[in-house]
Write an enzyme that holds these catalytic residues in place. Sequence first.
Site, PDB file in Angstrom:
ATOM      1  N   ASP A  27       0.881  -1.168   0.000  1.00  0.00           N
ATOM      2  CA  ASP A  27       0.000   0.000   0.000  1.00  0.00           C
ATOM      3  C   ASP A  27       0.920   1.220   0.000  1.00  0.00           C
ATOM      4  OD1 ASP A  27      -2.329   1.632   0.351  1.00  0.00           O
ATOM      5  OD2 ASP A  27      -1.857   1.771   2.494  1.00  0.00           O
ATOM      6  N   ASP A  29       0.082   5.213   0.960  1.00  0.00           N
ATOM      7  CA  ASP A  29       0.018   6.210   2.035  1.00  0.00           C
ATOM      8  C   ASP A  29       0.029   5.527   3.400  1.00  0.00           C
ATOM      9  OD1 ASP A  29      -0.011   8.969   2.642  1.00  0.00           O
ATOM     10  OD2 ASP A  29      -2.110   8.807   3.252  1.00  0.00           O
ATOM     11  N   ASP A 244      -0.974  -0.593   6.096  1.00  0.00           N
ATOM     12  CA  ASP A 244      -1.129   0.048   7.416  1.00  0.00           C
ATOM     13  C   ASP A 244      -2.564  -0.028   7.926  1.00  0.00           C
ATOM     14  OD1 ASP A 244      -2.068   1.963   5.459  1.00  0.00           O
ATOM     15  OD2 ASP A 244      -2.035   3.450   7.071  1.00  0.00           O
TER      16      ASP A 244
END
Lengths: 305, 305
Positions: A27, A29, A244
């Site tokens: 991923d 960001d 995250d």
Amino acid sequence: MSGSKCTRLSGALVKQLLDSVDSVLFDCDGVIWRGDQAIPGAPQVVNLLKEKGKKVFFVTNNSTKTRKMYADKMSTLGFNVTEEEVFGTAYCSAMYLKTVCKLDGKVYLIGSNALKQELEAVGIQQTGVGPDHVAGKQADWANVPLDPEVKAVLVGFDEHFSYMKLNRALQYLIQGRLFVGTNSDTRLPLEGGKAVPGTGCLLQAVETAAQRKAETVGKPNHYMFDCVASQFSVDSERCLMVGDRLDTDILFGSNCGLKTLLTLTGVSTVADAEAHQKSGCADRQGMVPDYYVESIADLLPALQG
Amino acid sequence: MSGSKCTRLSGALVKQLLDSVDSVLFDCDGVIWRGDQAIPGAPQVVNLLKEKGKKVFFVTNNSTKTRKMYADKMSTLGFNVTEEEVFGTAYCSAMYLKTVCKLDGKVYLIGSNALKQELEAVGIQQTGVGPDHVAGKQADWANVPLDPEVKAVLVGFDEHFSYMKLNRALQYLIQGRLFVGTNSDTRLPLEGGKAVPGTGCLLQAVETAAQRKAETVGKPNHYMFDCVASQFSVDSERCLMVGDRLDTDILFGSNCGLKTLLTLTGVSTVADAEAHQKSGCADRQGMVPDYYVESIADLLPALQG
């Protein structure tokens, strides 16, 4: 590699995990960057993985950038990445409409210019991008002019979202058009604990009006993995998903049968993961990662060794 | 008056039912009018009920008109009605904020000018009415200027609903402000089977962003009955609710312990009511009316006799 889930990844376990995979999906960001800053060490990790022969891909739910915009940003931040390795929901939604839906017609787009560009790049025309302010009286709204060539409604992130766009989407959807959403994230997290509304809010509004659910392209649904696997040789059993967020990234990895690694530089915490694990709730186990690290920089020693 | 529910109201049963009540609550659209046309016979029914000493009230979820605007429309259509008998969600939301929430501050309003006027009539100032288009960059949106006097977010029908309004509401709600919705109807039905998005769509978007539920003022919640009962002597056991929607009007009547009458000049059908009744599902029984009529004009013979 057996044992309990949600294990802190460190020491010899790092090399053992990396040896067990050929591909790594990241991923963006909160994982390789935050806002406009690279996570310290992240460019080296990505570049060393590639130097060691791993395939590396980027899977992001953010629909406001084209593949080229992502690749340019990554280059600027020191990542050695090509456009072909980037799978954002702007590109993936265009591919989904073209290859899965086999769309023969236009899209009514609630979304960004980047989404428009990715649609056009695969030969799909759109109508709808840009501002659309209310006009006329209520009795007229149900009779707004519709484009007969429109065969699908696509909802992505749109800073110009308005009542009139919601209404126009409803009028197409009442007629039974295809209904696709880029992703359902409810908020975009920003620095300092701040947040702004995400695509999921806009999609909920349209779904509520239409009284039906959209097919969603982004994580945690498996399509983005299918999209990667359709273009590159990727064995799900030898693939690691790094993210995250438990409810998108880690669940996506679980849904696709990948190994999963939570990094703590973004939204979710170890406590969140442990709460899912201890819940005893079967449908929350997919949100428990196999491993976690403080930062993906924790992979560096094993790669530099 | 015992027996099975969902009974067709006709013959001697009409007079029997009317004799058993002192107050009648009517929904408006689909019950006493459709769009700008009175339901034939409806003005006579309302006027005769009042002549015979019944208290008559109007309870509508539509938040785009003030009490005065409703009373004026009713006069034009031949109803003998005063402002004080009209309870719309614009007025009731203002009363809810003032008397239940005891709001001491301003409201951030997603809603119409009529809602603004009703707030001001009870001494509540608002900010937010009218267009609010996107400006600046994403990083700025979480830092939009907020009014420190705002103590509540109120979401009603707003044809100027926009991403920026959604964002502004989120920024207030992140700070823990009160969160109130006028109603949660998902669509506004128009003539010819057409519909436009209702307040429920906008409220869903804000609830999704805020990750919490609003308190809603409108039907099926009981507050509008409390509001009527706080101003007039109304015995719930001698009160009849007349409406065209099972999920708002009839459920509202059930929630308040009123007798309920479905009229078939609007949204719901007898088949819908029977489906709820036969479902065996406890939480759907509140949507089964005691009685139904083709039109409230069916009450006329008993009133003229």
